[in-house]
Structures are given as structure tokens and as C-alpha cells.
Motif scaffolding. Structure first.
Motif, PDB file in Angstrom:
ATOM      1  N   SER A 111       0.834  -1.200   0.000  1.00  0.00           N
ATOM      2  CA  SER A 111       0.000   0.000   0.000  1.00  0.00           C
ATOM      3  C   SER A 111       0.871   1.254   0.000  1.00  0.00           C
ATOM      4  N   GLY A 112       1.930   1.220   0.817  1.00  0.00           N
ATOM      5  CA  GLY A 112       2.850   2.359   0.843  1.00  0.00           C
ATOM      6  C   GLY A 112       3.532   2.564  -0.491  1.00  0.00           C
ATOM      7  N   ILE A 113       3.942   1.473  -1.140  1.00  0.00           N
ATOM      8  CA  ILE A 113       4.602   1.585  -2.443  1.00  0.00           C
ATOM      9  C   ILE A 113       3.621   2.073  -3.504  1.00  0.00           C
ATOM     10  N   THR A 114       2.380   1.567  -3.445  1.00  0.00           N
ATOM     11  CA  THR A 114       1.360   2.013  -4.404  1.00  0.00           C
ATOM     12  C   THR A 114       1.080   3.499  -4.252  1.00  0.00           C
ATOM     13  N   PHE A 115       0.975   3.957  -3.010  1.00  0.00           N
ATOM     14  CA  PHE A 115       0.749   5.380  -2.767  1.00  0.00           C
ATOM     15  C   PHE A 115       1.928   6.204  -3.290  1.00  0.00           C
ATOM     16  N   SER A 116       3.131   5.714  -3.072  1.00  0.00           N
ATOM     17  CA  SER A 116       4.314   6.418  -3.571  1.00  0.00           C
ATOM     18  C   SER A 116       4.313   6.478  -5.090  1.00  0.00           C
ATOM     19  N   ALA A 117       3.922   5.375  -5.740  1.00  0.00           N
ATOM     20  CA  ALA A 117       3.871   5.352  -7.208  1.00  0.00           C
ATOM     21  C   ALA A 117       2.852   6.362  -7.739  1.00  0.00           C
ATOM     22  N   MET A 118       1.710   6.472  -7.070  1.00  0.00           N
ATOM     23  CA  MET A 118       0.706   7.459  -7.469  1.00  0.00           C
ATOM     24  C   MET A 118       1.229   8.875  -7.242  1.00  0.00           C
ATOM     25  N   MET A 119       1.951   9.059  -6.141  1.00  0.00           N
ATOM     26  CA  MET A 119       2.501  10.364  -5.805  1.00  0.00           C
ATOM     27  C   MET A 119       3.512  10.818  -6.863  1.00  0.00           C
ATOM     28  N   LEU A 120       4.270   9.876  -7.412  1.00  0.00           N
ATOM     29  CA  LEU A 120       5.273  10.212  -8.418  1.00  0.00           C
ATOM     30  C   LEU A 120       4.652  10.776  -9.695  1.00  0.00           C
ATOM     31  N   ARG A 121       3.391  10.453  -9.939  1.00  0.00           N
ATOM     32  CA  ARG A 121       2.721  10.915 -11.154  1.00  0.00           C
ATOM     33  C   ARG A 121       2.266  12.371 -11.062  1.00  0.00           C
ATOM     34  N   VAL A 122       2.101  12.867  -9.841  1.00  0.00           N
ATOM     35  CA  VAL A 122       1.561  14.222  -9.682  1.00  0.00           C
ATOM     36  C   VAL A 122       2.562  15.206  -9.082  1.00  0.00           C
ATOM     37  N   ILE A 123       3.622  14.689  -8.454  1.00  0.00           N
ATOM     38  CA  ILE A 123       4.614  15.567  -7.825  1.00  0.00           C
ATOM     39  C   ILE A 123       5.930  15.449  -8.588  1.00  0.00           C
ATOM     40  N   THR A 124       6.421  16.552  -9.055  1.00  0.00           N
ATOM     41  CA  THR A 124       7.683  16.544  -9.804  1.00  0.00           C
ATOM     42  C   THR A 124       8.800  17.271  -9.063  1.00  0.00           C
ATOM     43  N   GLU A 125       8.445  18.083  -8.077  1.00  0.00           N
ATOM     44  CA  GLU A 125       9.447  18.819  -7.323  1.00  0.00           C
ATOM     45  C   GLU A 125      10.221  17.857  -6.418  1.00  0.00           C
ATOM     46  N   PRO A 126      11.543  17.745  -6.573  1.00  0.00           N
ATOM     47  CA  PRO A 126      12.321  16.769  -5.797  1.00  0.00           C
ATOM     48  C   PRO A 126      12.176  16.920  -4.287  1.00  0.00           C
ATOM     49  N   VAL A 127      12.192  18.163  -3.810  1.00  0.00           N
ATOM     50  CA  VAL A 127      12.114  18.375  -2.364  1.00  0.00           C
ATOM     51  C   VAL A 127      10.781  17.879  -1.822  1.00  0.00           C
ATOM     52  N   MET A 128       9.695  18.155  -2.537  1.00  0.00           N
ATOM     53  CA  MET A 128       8.374  17.707  -2.090  1.00  0.00           C
ATOM     54  C   MET A 128       8.266  16.187  -2.146  1.00  0.00           C
ATOM     55  N   LEU A 129       8.903  15.570  -3.138  1.00  0.00           N
ATOM     56  CA  LEU A 129       8.912  14.104  -3.198  1.00  0.00           C
ATOM     57  C   LEU A 129       9.559  13.511  -1.954  1.00  0.00           C
ATOM     58  N   VAL A 130      10.686  14.078  -1.555  1.00  0.00           N
ATOM     59  CA  VAL A 130      11.383  13.590  -0.369  1.00  0.00           C
ATOM     60  C   VAL A 130      10.515  13.780   0.876  1.00  0.00           C
ATOM     61  N   ILE A 131       9.863  14.938   0.988  1.00  0.00           N
ATOM     62  CA  ILE A 131       9.034  15.229   2.169  1.00  0.00           C
ATOM     63  C   ILE A 131       7.850  14.272   2.245  1.00  0.00           C
ATOM     64  N   TYR A 132       7.126  14.120   1.129  1.00  0.00           N
ATOM     65  CA  TYR A 132       5.976  13.233   1.140  1.00  0.00           C
ATOM     66  C   TYR A 132       6.387  11.776   1.357  1.00  0.00           C
ATOM     67  N   SER A 133       7.482  11.379   0.760  1.00  0.00           N
ATOM     68  CA  SER A 133       7.965  10.000   0.970  1.00  0.00           C
ATOM     69  C   SER A 133       8.318   9.775   2.436  1.00  0.00           C
ATOM     70  N   GLY A 134       8.906  10.793   3.065  1.00  0.00           N
ATOM     71  CA  GLY A 134       9.222  10.694   4.488  1.00  0.00           C
ATOM     72  C   GLY A 134       7.983  10.518   5.339  1.00  0.00           C
ATOM     73  N   PHE A 135       6.912  11.252   5.014  1.00  0.00           N
ATOM     74  CA  PHE A 135       5.653  11.114   5.769  1.00  0.00           C
ATOM     75  C   PHE A 135       5.062   9.712   5.599  1.00  0.00           C
ATOM     76  N   VAL A 136       5.091   9.199   4.379  1.00  0.00           N
ATOM     77  CA  VAL A 136       4.580   7.842   4.140  1.00  0.00           C
ATOM     78  C   VAL A 136       5.415   6.819   4.920  1.00  0.00           C
ATOM     79  N   GLY A 137       6.741   7.011   4.925  1.00  0.00           N
ATOM     80  CA  GLY A 137       7.603   6.103   5.684  1.00  0.00           C
ATOM     81  C   GLY A 137       7.322   6.145   7.171  1.00  0.00           C
ATOM     82  N   LEU A 138       7.097   7.342   7.723  1.00  0.00           N
ATOM     83  CA  LEU A 138       6.779   7.464   9.147  1.00  0.00           C
ATOM     84  C   LEU A 138       5.459   6.774   9.481  1.00  0.00           C
TER      85      LEU A 138
END
Length: 504
Positions: free
Chosen positions: A454-481
Motif C-alpha cells: 500500500s505504501g509503495i502504491t501510494f508512492s507510485a501514485m505520488m510520483l505521477r503528480v509531484i515533480t518537485e524533488p524536495v516535495m517528493l522527499v518530504i511526502y515520501s518521508g511522511f509515508v515512511g513514518l
């Protein structure tokens, strides 16, 4: 586990972090100087050959067999035959590895072609002399495996833990100041020098610890090397060697693509960072104490260590897997994109990393399950499962690369890693009635698997809408937490060992 184990694990973790970080710096140095190229493919082979040969042909099973045997003999006769066993093992390992190195040097073109089946005839002719040079480091690394096992048996894992740090620092210096596409022979000799320095740093504490005292007496009386011990050693060696061959076989398939070895190595190195850290702690800290507990008949203590180690692995590996999957491209860009490493190389490496990271939980848990088998003096089952898994890896690679190219080679590695772990887990329970995580049933395992995907699927969906590298890292960190919290809740609610105390 006891406070002393926690402190020991902490210091070993620090040493391993430094070793892994310098390993990453070594790869970054190669990426900057050589990029994704044939020269870098060759540099990767040069650096990896000695330790790969040692792990596969000589030293991979050394700790798994030698540590429990040293514990048994120390208890039996105050360590006299243990010292004799250690010295005899060093002499035999040095002789056998030296002979093997000479044979491989004589067969260098064929050996090089096996390591990189996609190289052309001209590339193999250029690579073979460099492989001959680096083969000098093989016997040195093999003897180092013995000294490392001896120090682990004495509950002194810190010096072996720093071995990779010493090795990497010397190689990094060579890369930064002397290595380029036309000067790879310097890198080969730097690997030999680094291996020798690593051995010296371990031999000195062995002498001061007195573990070799009296070992030269009756050196030629080989009854200490009984048939039972030799059979277990070769079974364990083959099992571990086959597992170590997984990435080597995959890398050989990847060599058919331009820069394939480099891409595969870059992606695998970022998986190896967390995997190597936890795996080294298991091998250097947990395994000797697990072996000691089973030797003393303290099965309950052994089960407690297994459960806590398994829980810790899941608690770390699942969130890390999700985070790295989500921010693979910005991570690769930040670490590698400089010098000869282009934006196109970033995209290709990130794609492989997103596949490779899926194997990390299985890779770490496989180390633990194999350690449990070896602590119980069982070597045949891991051997059989590793052999089956290697055959599956070759079959998967041949099929999947036809449809997916180099990504298919990496996916084959991931599928094989999970298949190997599942076989080991089932075999451990059926043969020894030992659960990898005591108290967690099929329902809880399903919940952990569902949480991960589920976490990986959410990350894959997130990659389609977020292109800013810093925001990708932040959102990925929240999903990991979130995944970290969910795994912790599952373990604490359903695993009694964790409910009372979560510790190493």
C-alpha cells in the motif's frame, strides 16, 4: 537482550555505518570519474572480485561454522583445541585460496567472461590482466575471514566491523588521486593493498587476545578437523556462496547492456547500505550469542533474540523500502549527478533502484534465518534452498530480460530473494519448530505485506503528480513514518516479546 549486547550492537552499528558510507563514497567517486561506461563496469569488477571469491569459495561460511565450534571447544577443554583449530584453519585457508587464485589467474580470460558474459572479446582481453592483479587479494581476504570469525567468537566484533571502512578509505584515495579510464591498474593494486591492511588490523588483536596461543603445537595433527566439521563447513559454504552469487549472476546478465554493470551496481549499493548494516549486526553481534545460547541449551533465550531481531528488521526495512521507492530519482540525482554521470543515467538508475529496493526486507530476513540454521548446526537445508533459488534466478533472468531488458534482470533478482526467504522460513518452522517471529501469525504477516505494498502504491501514485524533488522527499518521508508507526503497532500488539521490551 542484555545491556552489553545493546552497547555492542551500537558500536558495531556505528562501525558498519561508517563502512557502508565509505562504500557509498567509493561508488560516488567511480560515478564521478568514470560515469556509466565500460571503464566503470571494469572498475566495479576489479573491486568486487576478491571479496566475492572469498565469500563464495572460502570465507562465506567461516563464521557460521567456526564460531559455534570455537564455543563448543572452549567449553570442552578450556580452549586448547580451539586455538589449534584456528591456526590450522588459517594455514589451510591460505593454502587453498592461494592455489585457487593461481588457477583462476591461469584461466583469466574464461573467468572474466563468466563474470561479465556480455563483454566483447576485446573487452575481455583488456580486463583479464587487471583481474590477474586483483586475484592477489583473494588469499588475503580469505585469511581475514578466519580472523574475523575468531574475533566474533570472542565477542569482539568491533575490529572486523571496521574492516570495510579501512578497505574503502584506501580504495577511495586511489580513485580520487590516480584512477581514470586509462589507469585502472592502479585501482587493482590499491585493492590488494587495502585487503592486506584490513588483514593486519585484525591479526594484531587476535595475537593480543591470545586466541592463537598454543595453536602451533601439534599443527600437523589434523584430527581436530574432523569429518563432521568439514562436512558442515562445505555445506554452509555452498549455501552462503550460492546466495552471494545471486547479485553476481544478475550482474553478469546485466553486462549485456551498455553500462549495465555500472547501473546495476549503483542501484544495488543503495540497497546494500541498510541491508549491509542490519545484516552485519546480525552476523557479528546476534549470531555468536545465538550460537552460545543454543550450545548452552537456552532455547528460550535464543527464541527471544530471534523474535526481537526479526521485529527490528521489519520495523526498519519496511519504512525504508517505502521511502526509497518514493524518492529514488531525487536521491540518485543528489548523490550521483556530477562529473560523467548524466541526467539520463539518473533516470535509468532510479528505475532499477525502485525495483531493487523491493528485495531489501527479504534479503535481511534471509540472513537471520540462515544464522538460526547455522546456530543449530544445520547446514544441509540452507544449501538445498540456496541451490534451488540460484536455478530460479537464472530461469527468471532469462525470461524477464526478454520482455523488460535490464529491468527484468533486476526483477528476477527481487523475485528470487523473496522466494529464497520464504523457503528458509517454512523450512525453519517445519524442521526445528522455530518461528522467525514468535506470536505473529499469518493474519499479521498479511497485514505487514499489505501495508508495504500500500505504501509503495501510494508512492507510485505520488510520483505521477509531484515533480518537485524536495516535495517528493518530504511526502515520501511522511509515508515512511506512517508505515513505521503501523508496523510498530502490529508488533507491540501481537508480539509479547515486543510488548514488554523493544531492544537489541
Amino acid at each position: 537482550m542484555s545491556r552489553s549486547v545493546s552497547i555492542s550492537a551500537l558500536f558495531v552499528a556505528i562501525a558498519m555505518i561508517l563502512g557502508r558510507l565509505t562504500g557509498l563514497l567509493r561508488v560516488l567517486g567511480l560515478a564521478t570519474v568514470l560515469g556509466v561506461s565500460y571503464a566503470n563496469d571494469l572498475a566495479v569488477l576489479i573491486i568486487s572480485v576478491p571479496d566475492f571469491l572469498n565469500s563464495m569459495l572460502i570465507g562465506g561460511a567461516m563464521a557460521a561454522v567456526l564460531v559455534p565450534e570455537i564455543h563448543r571447544r572452549n567449553k570442552m577443554d578450556s580452549g586448547q583445541t580451539a586455538s589449534q583449530l584456528i591456526v590450522q584453519t588459517m594455514v589451510i585457508v591460505a593454502a587453498i585460496s592461494g592455489i585457487l587464485a593461481l588457477i583462476l589467474a591461469a584461466l583469466a580470460p574464461w573467468f572474466t567472461q563468466g563474470l561479465a558474459s556480455g563483454f566483447s572479446v576485446a573487452q575481455i582481453s583488456q580486463a583479464s590482466p587487471l583481474i590477474v592483479v586483483v586475484l592477489w587479494a583473494f588469499p588475503i581476504s580469505a585469511v581475514t575471514a578466519v580472523t574475523g570469525a575468531v574475533l566474533q567468537s570472542q565477542h569482539k566484533p568491533l575490529v572486523p566491523a571496521y574492516g570495510n571502512l579501512f578497505f574503502n578509505l584506501i580504495v577511495i584515495l586511489a580513485i580520487l588521486f590516480w584512477v581514470n579510464a586509462d589507469q585502472l591498474q592502479i585501482l587493482a593494486w590499491a585493492v590488494v593493498a587495502a585487503a592486506l591492511f584490513r588483514l593486519v588490523t585484525q591479526m594484531v588483536p587476535c595475537l593480543f587476545q591470545g586466541t592463537l596461543r598454543g595453536g602451533l603445537q601439534n599443527l600437523l595433527k589434523f584430527e581436530t578437523l574432523d569429518r563432521r566439521l568439514l562436512v558442515k563447513y562445505f555445506q554452509a559454504l555452498t549455501a552462503i556462496g550460492l546466495v552471494i552469487a545471486f547479485p553476481v549472476v544478475s550482474r553478469s546478465f546485466a553486462s549485456a547492456y551498455t553500462g549495465g554493470i555500472s547501473l546495476f551496481e549503483y542501484a544495488q549499493k543503495l540497497v546494500e547500505l541498510p541491508r549491509g548494516l542490519l545484516g552485519a549486526i546480525l552476523t557479528m553481534v546476534i549470531f555468536p550469542r545465538l550460537s552460545h545460547a543454543f550450545a548452552e541449551g537456552k532455547s528460550d533465550d535464543g527464541s527471544r533474540m530471534i523474535s526481537q531481531a526479526s521485529g527490528l528488521i521489519l520495523l526498519i526495512s519496511i519504512p525504508v523500502t517505502v521511502v526509497i521507492y518514493g524518492c529514488a530519482e531525487p536521491m540518485i540525482s543528489f548523490l550521483f549527478q556530477r562529473g560523467q554521470f548524466s541526467a539520463y543515467d539518473v533516470a535509468r538508475t532510479a528505475e532499477l533502484l525502485q525495483i531493487a529496493i523491493l528485495a531489501m526486507p527479504a534479503l535481511i530476513m534471509s540472513i537471520l534465518t540462515m544464522d538460526v540454521f547455522y546456530a543449530r548446526h544445520e547446514t544441509m537445508i540452507p544449501f538445498r534452498f540456496s541451490l534451488i533459488s540460484l536455478v530460479c534466478l537464472v530461469v527468471f533472468s532469462l525470461i524477464l530480460r526478454t520482455f523488460m531488458g535490464i529491468s527484468g534482470v533486476m526483477l528476477a533478482f527481487v523475485l528470487t530473494s523473496w522466494f529464497h526467504f520464504l523457503m528458509l522460513t517454512v523450512g525453519l518452522y517445519l524442521k526445528m519448530r522455530v518461528s522467525v517471529i514468535e506470536g505473529v501469525n499469518l493474519k499479521h504477516c498479511a497485514a505487514l505485506v499489505l501495508l508495504t505494498f500500500s505504501g509503495i502504491t501510494f508512492s507510485a501514485m505520488m510520483l505521477r503528480v509531484i515533480t518537485e524533488p524536495v516535495m517528493l522527499v518530504i511526502y515520501s518521508g511522511f509515508v515512511g513514518l506512517f508505515c513505521f508507526g503501523a508496523v510498530l503497532v502490529i508488533l507491540k500488539n501481537h508480539l509479547p516479546r515486543f510488548h514488554r521490551k523493544l531492544s537489541l
